[in-house]
Scaffold this motif. Structure first.
Motif, PDB file in Angstrom:
ATOM      1  N   VAL A   1     -28.328 -23.974  12.973  1.00  0.00           N
ATOM      2  CA  VAL A   1     -29.700 -23.758  12.520  1.00  0.00           C
ATOM      3  C   VAL A   1     -30.109 -22.287  12.544  1.00  0.00           C
ATOM      4  N   SER A   2     -29.521 -21.511  13.444  1.00  0.00           N
ATOM      5  CA  SER A   2     -29.965 -20.113  13.586  1.00  0.00           C
ATOM      6  C   SER A   2     -29.617 -19.271  12.370  1.00  0.00           C
ATOM      7  N   GLU A   3     -28.657 -19.692  11.587  1.00  0.00           N
ATOM      8  CA  GLU A   3     -28.279 -18.940  10.386  1.00  0.00           C
ATOM      9  C   GLU A   3     -29.181 -19.252   9.201  1.00  0.00           C
ATOM     10  N   HIS A   4     -30.140 -20.154   9.390  1.00  0.00           N
ATOM     11  CA  HIS A   4     -30.983 -20.587   8.282  1.00  0.00           C
ATOM     12  C   HIS A   4     -32.457 -20.488   8.655  1.00  0.00           C
ATOM     13  N   GLU A   5     -33.254 -20.116   7.682  1.00  0.00           N
ATOM     14  CA  GLU A   5     -34.692 -19.994   7.910  1.00  0.00           C
ATOM     15  C   GLU A   5     -35.386 -21.351   7.873  1.00  0.00           C
TER      16      GLU A   5
END
Length: 353
Positions: free
Chosen positions: A246-250
């Motif tokens: 999730v951290s790689e996506h806004e």
């Protein structure tokens, strides 16, 4: 000796039970018991998945229909499909395919369900969920059915992940994908099934997480949706894996369109959130209610007894006869003067309040 408040004990008990029932009703209406459910906070729910996504600063959207894929920009968005309960029809598959083709990341997690492979095929991914239980007699957490997959390749999704722990998962059969997490070489597929290694079953590495490029986007297959449930997120590696995803996506889209129904209260909240007409109607109803209350507030207030009012106190004191009658029925062994003393004492206490 009873105080005047003791006369209201039945009402107090009723109020308490009413409060408990109301809380239980609200809880039941706002939570779900569905496995992998976003609104299920029990051990087999995935409410913590939503919390982990929000903790990274991502915008979380709960999708009740595949049309909501159109409401988020594909690039910078990751969507989760956890073991759907019903098949995606051709139109729905097209929505997901367009989302991935335009740059979205789609995570499909499945173990023994019958609907995910058709979706994977429709996306043009040459991979399938095997559907048999993967077991590992050597590397596991408390049971061979909870294998610890510690063959982890270097990837942004596996940063700080030394292993993933499965909970009655399966394996992924693929020819054109990249396996970023595999079981140990002691794992096997229990094809019999009888919870033991048979002569026709082979111990070998099995893929449990694979990535596949589709158009401008990516499909991530996970061979066990239980990795994302509340109890399994506490296992080493599982939470870090989710955080990396999730951290790689806004934006994070949690696809509930083909899983068990949302709890009624949450469905209502989401409906109001997404419907301008419902918001106007609700807002108008609130304003109308305030206007009505303003007109009738004085009338309502006038009907509420004022304990300081002499007339009210006098009316309460007139209940002495009823109190005396009650005590005589309750305690027939009491003499008349004792009953009168108790009634007088109760009235004196009431006047002091």
């Amino acid at each position: 000796m009873k105080s005047p408040r003791d006369w209201d004990k039945p009402q107090v008990i009723l109020a308490v039970f009413t409060g408990i029932a109301l809380v239980a009703l609200i809880t039941a209406a706002s939570t779900s018991a569905a496995s992998f459910g976003i609104y299920n906070s029990a051990w087999d729910g995935s409410s913590k998945l939503s919390a982990e996504a929000e903790a990274t600063g991502s915008t979380v959207t709960v999708a009740r229909s595949v049309e909501e894929y159109d409401s988020v920009p594909p690039k910078g968005t990751i969507a989760f499909v956890l073991s759907p309960d019903k098949p995606y029809n051709p139109s729905a598959r097209q929505n997901l395919q367009q989302f991935v083709q335009n740059g979205g990341t789609l995570v499909i997690a499945e173990d023994f369900g019958s609907h995910s492979n058709a979706l994977v095929q429709a996306l043009g991914v040459n991979a399938r969920f095997d559907g048999h239980l993967v077991r590992d007699d050597r590397y596991n957490y408390q049971s061979p059915a909870l294998p610890v997959a510690h063959n982890v390749k270097n990837h942004s999704y596996t940063e700080n992940v030394s292993a993933l722990t499965l909970n009655h998962g399966t394996a992924i059969r693929t020819q054109n994908g990249s396996a970023i997490v595999q079981s140990s070489g002691y794992a096997y597929l229990d094809t019999t099934p009888n919870s033991k290694l048979d002569n026709n079953e082979t111990i070998t590495n099995h893929s449990v997480v694979t990535t596949h490029s589709v158009g401008q986007g990516q499909v991530v297959l996970v061979s066990d949706p239980s990795i994302f449930i509340n109890s399994m997120l506490e296992r080493p590696g599982n939470k870090a894996f989710v955080q990396n995803l999730v951290s790689e996506h806004e934006n994070v889209l949690l696809d509930t369109s083909h899983t068990s129904q949302l709890p009624p209260l949450m469905a209502a909240v989401l409906f109001i959130r997404d419907s301008a007409a419902a918001q106007i109607l609700l807002g108008g109803s609130g304003i109308f209610g305030l206007i009505v209350w303003g007109f009738h507030a004085k009338k309502v207030k006038s009907r509420i007894p004022n304990r300081a009012d002499p007339e009210y106190r006098q009316s309460q004191e007139m209940n002495a006869e009823a109190m005396s009658s009650y005590l005589q029925q309750k305690h027939p062994e009491w003499e008349q003067d004792r009953t009168e003393r108790v009634v007088t004492s109760l009235q004196d206490q009431y006047r002091k309040e």
